[in-house]
Each structure stands twice: as structure tokens, then as C-alpha cells.
Design a protein around this motif. Structure first.
Motif, mmCIF file in Angstrom:
data_model
loop_
_atom_site.group_PDB
_atom_site.id
_atom_site.type_symbol
_atom_site.label_atom_id
_atom_site.label_comp_id
_atom_site.label_asym_id
_atom_site.label_seq_id
_atom_site.Cartn_x
_atom_site.Cartn_y
_atom_site.Cartn_z
ATOM 1 N N HIS A 22 0.897 -1.230 0.145
ATOM 2 C CA HIS A 22 0.075 -0.009 -0.139
ATOM 3 C C HIS A 22 0.721 1.101 -0.046
ATOM 4 O O HIS A 22 0.476 2.452 0.348
ATOM 5 N N GLN A 23 2.093 1.265 -0.683
ATOM 6 C CA GLN A 23 2.915 2.162 -0.508
ATOM 7 C C GLN A 23 3.764 2.421 -1.881
ATOM 8 O O GLN A 23 4.141 1.440 -2.490
ATOM 9 N N LEU A 24 3.857 3.598 -2.479
ATOM 10 C CA LEU A 24 4.511 3.806 -3.447
ATOM 11 C C LEU A 24 5.379 4.960 -3.430
ATOM 12 O O LEU A 24 4.785 6.142 -3.397
ATOM 13 N N GLY A 25 6.743 5.069 -3.156
ATOM 14 C CA GLY A 25 7.338 6.097 -2.975
ATOM 15 C C GLY A 25 7.010 6.790 -1.713
ATOM 16 O O GLY A 25 7.046 5.919 -0.813
ATOM 17 N N ARG A 26 6.572 8.075 -1.639
ATOM 18 C CA ARG A 26 6.232 8.594 -0.407
ATOM 19 C C ARG A 26 4.644 8.500 -0.068
ATOM 20 O O ARG A 26 4.066 8.648 0.875
ATOM 21 N N ALA A 27 4.202 8.250 -1.173
ATOM 22 C CA ALA A 27 2.393 7.939 -1.258
ATOM 23 C C ALA A 27 2.181 6.755 -0.771
ATOM 24 O O ALA A 27 2.653 5.709 -0.842
ATOM 25 N N ARG A 28 0.967 6.707 0.299
ATOM 26 C CA ARG A 28 0.438 5.610 0.709
ATOM 27 C C ARG A 28 -0.908 5.782 0.622
ATOM 28 O O ARG A 28 -1.491 6.535 0.369
ATOM 29 N N VAL A 29 -1.472 4.481 0.316
ATOM 30 C CA VAL A 29 -3.072 4.516 0.075
ATOM 31 C C VAL A 29 -3.725 3.641 1.231
ATOM 32 O O VAL A 29 -3.208 2.560 1.757
ATOM 33 N N LEU A 30 -4.917 3.950 1.467
ATOM 34 C CA LEU A 30 -5.827 3.196 2.311
ATOM 35 C C LEU A 30 -7.364 3.142 1.788
ATOM 36 O O LEU A 30 -7.711 4.225 1.574
ATOM 37 N N THR A 31 -7.806 2.008 1.571
ATOM 38 C CA THR A 31 -9.153 1.720 1.314
ATOM 39 C C THR A 31 -9.796 0.907 2.387
ATOM 40 O O THR A 31 -9.449 -0.276 2.937
ATOM 41 N N MET A 32 -10.869 1.360 2.711
ATOM 42 C CA MET A 32 -11.793 0.453 3.767
ATOM 43 C C MET A 32 -13.384 0.439 2.975
ATOM 44 O O MET A 32 -13.874 1.024 2.454
ATOM 45 N N LEU A 33 -13.651 -0.513 3.618
ATOM 46 C CA LEU A 33 -15.115 -1.129 3.441
ATOM 47 C C LEU A 33 -15.768 -1.452 4.588
ATOM 48 O O LEU A 33 -15.493 -2.640 5.036
ATOM 49 N N THR A 34 -16.896 -0.764 5.188
ATOM 50 C CA THR A 34 -17.245 -1.121 6.507
ATOM 51 C C THR A 34 -19.076 -1.273 6.255
ATOM 52 O O THR A 34 -19.423 -0.266 5.990
ATOM 53 N N PRO A 35 -19.650 -2.184 6.977
ATOM 54 C CA PRO A 35 -21.039 -2.013 7.118
ATOM 55 C C PRO A 35 -21.402 -1.139 8.097
ATOM 56 O O PRO A 35 -20.947 -0.980 9.189
ATOM 57 N N VAL A 36 -22.575 -0.637 7.615
ATOM 58 C CA VAL A 36 -23.195 0.281 8.619
ATOM 59 C C VAL A 36 -24.586 -0.218 9.098
ATOM 60 O O VAL A 36 -25.201 -0.688 8.452
ATOM 61 N N ARG A 37 -24.862 0.283 10.361
ATOM 62 C CA ARG A 37 -26.041 -0.160 11.116
ATOM 63 C C ARG A 37 -27.045 0.345 10.328
ATOM 64 O O ARG A 37 -27.008 1.539 9.989
ATOM 65 N N PRO A 38 -28.306 -0.396 10.563
ATOM 66 C CA PRO A 38 -29.507 0.225 9.524
ATOM 67 C C PRO A 38 -30.096 1.722 10.034
ATOM 68 O O PRO A 38 -30.009 1.853 11.464
#
Length: 205
Positions: A22-38
Motif C-alpha cells: 500500500h505504498q509507492l514512494g512517499r505515497a500511501r493508500v488506504l481503502t476501507m469498506l465497513t458495514p453501517v448499522r440500519p
């Protein structure tokens, strides 16, 4: 897709960072997918949509000068290819989060947990097993559990930090102004203008 929300309440493992890659040079990436309560997804949709017209959440995130890009989105169904594929039915709405930044992952989450904890509780607070910050360590473990592995990541200038990009844009804007004005100047006027230009941009070059 993330694990079943009920399982997320008693994880067998406690990762402390997203998977590698999840890193390229200085750049980092974060991707998340979370369920949400009704019921909370509609509220989040309203916040995300209205954020283009008010600056509360936007300015809170943009105060951190290490974020290239950040995005939240709520969705309730997945794309499909049409028949004969049977569309997946989601039990919950999901909150999608994507961000690129140029600081270590742990510092990024520390900033969120200690500087804007209220914003974080509003956005993710109705997710399953969400540990309200501060402190930051439980939040890091929760985010690491919900982080998605990256399949493809492109960065045009991976060695440029956000501050370097900001500096470059300021120099470019100031230089463009000098070029536009130069045609109307005599030699002495141009010399004075060029020296003012160097003085103005010296902190950015």
C-alpha cells in the motif's frame, strides 16, 4: 468483502497495519469498506452530499497537509454483469473510504483520532465493533481489520509530498503572473519584478 459484522466483534487476529503493497514512494493508500448499522446510511449520505456546500468536515480533513485525496461514499448494492448473474443482496449499507497520503499510516490515524475524534465518531461511529477514539490504538486495529488489499495503484509523482506539490503550484502561479507582466516591462522594471518573484517564492523552491 469484509467479514460478517458479527465476526468482526470478536476478531481472531489483531492486525496493526493494512497489508503490504500500500505504498509507492512517499505515497500511501488506504481503502476501507465497513458495514453501517440500519438507518445510519441515510444520515451519512446527507452529510457527504451537503459537504460540498459547507466546509465543516471538508476543512477538518484538509487541515492535515499530508493528505493528497480523501473520499467517503455510501452504497447499498453491488454492480453486476446482468443475467445470468444473480445480483448479490447486501444485508447492510456499506461505507466506502479511500485516501492517499504521504505520512506513515500510524501517524495518519493518530491525527484523526486525537485532532478530529468527533468527526471520526460521526462518520464511522455506527459501524460494527467501532472503537471510539481516542485512544488511537484500538482504532488502528479496527481500521486494519477492515482495510482492503490494493490491486492496482498509480501515482504520477510518487516522490512528491503534498507540501512539495503545494509549493510547486504556488511557484507556477507566481511565475505565470511574471510572464504575463514581462511584456509590458522595460529592462529595469523586469529586473525589479524578477527579484520580487525570487523573494516571494524562496520558501517554496
Amino acid at each position: 468483502m469484509p467479514a460478517d459484522p458479527q465476526l468482526a466483534q470478536s476478531p481472531a487476529e489483531e492486525p496493526t497495519a493494512p497489508p503490504r503493497g500500500h505504498q509507492l514512494g512517499r505515497a500511501r493508500v488506504l481503502t476501507m469498506l465497513t458495514p453501517v448499522r440500519p438507518g445510519w446510511g441515510t444520515f451519512l449520505r446527507a452529510i457527504i452530499w451537503t459537504s460540498r456546500y459547507h466546509s465543516y468536515f471538508r476543512n477538518h480533513s484538509l487541515q492535515f497537509r499530508f493528505i493528497y485525496y480523501v473520499r467517503w461514499a455510501v452504497f447499498s448494492k453491488l454492480a453486476d454483469n446482468g443475467p445470468p448473474q444473480v445480483p448479490d443482496k447486501l444485508r447492510y449499507q456499506y461505507l466506502f473510504f479511500e485516501s492517499n497520503f504521504d505520512t506513515p499510516w500510524q501517524k495518519y490515524i493518530d491525527a484523526f483520532a486525537y485532532v478530529i475524534p468527533r468527526d471520526i465518531r460521526v462518520i464511522w461511529g455506527r459501524g460494527f465493533a467501532f472503537p471510539g477514539p481516542p485512544p488511537a490504538e484500538p482504532l488502528k486495529r479496527w481500521i486494519a481489520r477492515n482495510a482492503l488489499p490494493g490491486n492496482h495503484y498509480y501515482h504520477a509523482y510518487p516522490d512528491a509530498s503534498v507540501r512539495m506539490v503545494d509549493s510547486g503550484l504556488r511557484v507556477r502561479k507566481r511565475l505565470d503572473q511574471l510572464v504575463r507582466d514581462a511584456g509590458r516591462m522595460g529592462p529595469e522594471q523586469f529586473r525589479a519584478a524578477y527579484e520580487r518573484f525570487l523573494t516571494d517564492v524562496q520558501v517554496d523552491i
